[in-house]
Design a protein around this motif. Structure first.
Motif, short mmCIF file in Angstrom:
data_model
loop_
_atom_site.label_atom_id
_atom_site.label_comp_id
_atom_site.label_asym_id
_atom_site.label_seq_id
_atom_site.Cartn_x
_atom_site.Cartn_y
_atom_site.Cartn_z
N UNK A 111 0.82 -1.24 0.16
CA UNK A 111 -0.10 0.06 0.11
C UNK A 111 0.75 1.28 0.00
N UNK A 112 0.15 2.49 -0.13
CA UNK A 112 0.83 3.61 -0.23
C UNK A 112 0.74 4.47 0.86
N UNK A 113 -0.33 4.34 1.56
CA UNK A 113 -0.70 5.09 2.78
C UNK A 113 -1.60 4.45 4.19
N UNK A 114 -1.31 4.83 4.94
CA UNK A 114 -2.21 4.34 6.04
C UNK A 114 -2.96 5.54 6.53
N UNK A 115 -4.12 5.53 6.68
CA UNK A 115 -5.01 6.52 7.54
C UNK A 115 -5.39 5.97 8.75
N UNK A 116 -4.85 6.47 9.97
CA UNK A 116 -5.17 5.83 11.18
C UNK A 116 -5.91 7.02 12.01
N UNK A 117 -6.79 6.40 12.84
CA UNK A 117 -7.73 7.31 13.53
C UNK A 117 -8.46 6.65 14.60
N UNK A 118 -8.79 7.12 15.68
CA UNK A 118 -9.37 6.81 16.76
C UNK A 118 -10.92 7.02 16.86
N UNK A 119 -11.63 6.20 17.62
CA UNK A 119 -13.06 6.49 17.90
C UNK A 119 -13.29 6.21 19.51
N UNK A 120 -14.09 6.79 20.20
CA UNK A 120 -14.32 6.68 21.59
C UNK A 120 -15.36 5.41 21.96
N UNK A 121 -16.25 4.93 21.10
CA UNK A 121 -17.22 3.95 21.26
C UNK A 121 -17.52 3.10 20.08
N UNK A 122 -18.24 1.98 20.26
CA UNK A 122 -18.35 1.27 19.37
C UNK A 122 -19.44 1.95 18.08
N UNK A 123 -20.46 2.79 18.71
CA UNK A 123 -21.12 3.44 17.71
C UNK A 123 -20.29 4.53 17.07
#
Length: 174
Positions: free
Chosen positions: A86-98
């Motif tokens: 792959x060329x890029x990873x976009x990584x992010x976080x969420x605070x809950x399942x929804x």
């Protein structure tokens, strides 16, 4: 048709095939290796839906779409030259399942509706606390905060350059 959804465990392809030497290429060996023909991703690759888009533009767009749903700690890693899959990873976080579901849904839906781009694979689900959207040259990782720390992709790919995807939110591109 719908993207293929893989069972638990196949998400490991998104971090286990780490290339320890940045200038040395090695064949990609995974469940989807036959689809890629053992070749490197090009910067403009046809995605499901027949649309071509530059991988850097797509990565920035994915970051913006995640931001639309208040994703936290969004980073874009430039893996060109150090990854064979792959060329890029976009990584992010969420605070809950929804929240995870909302972030992943925003990326998937908007890319499909507005740009005719469909993920080639979607892995994980909100209860697993890690959802992966695979757009070939860009792979989007949506983690619950605790799971992100556990897998620590940023550390595993520490030699990747962090790309500035939105000057207002990410001024620290190196």
């Amino acid at each position: 048709g719908r993207p293929r959804i893989f069972e638990c465990g196949s998400a490991h392809r998104y971090f286990r095939n780490r290339n320890p030497q940045p200038n040395r290429r090695r064949p990609f060996n995974s469940l989807s290796g036959s689809e890629l023909g053992g070749t490197n991703h090009s910067r403009a690759r046809t995605l499901s839906g027949g649309r071509k888009i530059d991988s850097e533009i797509l990565a920035k767009l994915c970051g913006e779409l995640a931001s639309n749903k208040k994703a936290e700690d969004i980073i874009v890693l430039d893996l060109r030259g150090i990854s064979t899959f792959t060329d890029f990873f976009v990584i992010c976080s969420g605070t809950s399942e929804p929240h995870l579901k909302a972030i992943a849904g925003e990326v998937e839906t908007k890319l499909k509706q507005d740009h005719s781009i469909r993920a080639t694979a979607i892995d994980g689900f909100p209860a697993s606390q890690w959802i992966v959207l695979d757009y070939l040259q860009v792979i989007v990782h949506v983690f619950h905060q605790a799971k992100r720390a556990f897998y620590s992709l940023e550390d595993l790919w520490s030699d990747a350059q962090r790309m500035e995807w939105d000057a207002a939110q990410s001024p620290r591109a190196s």
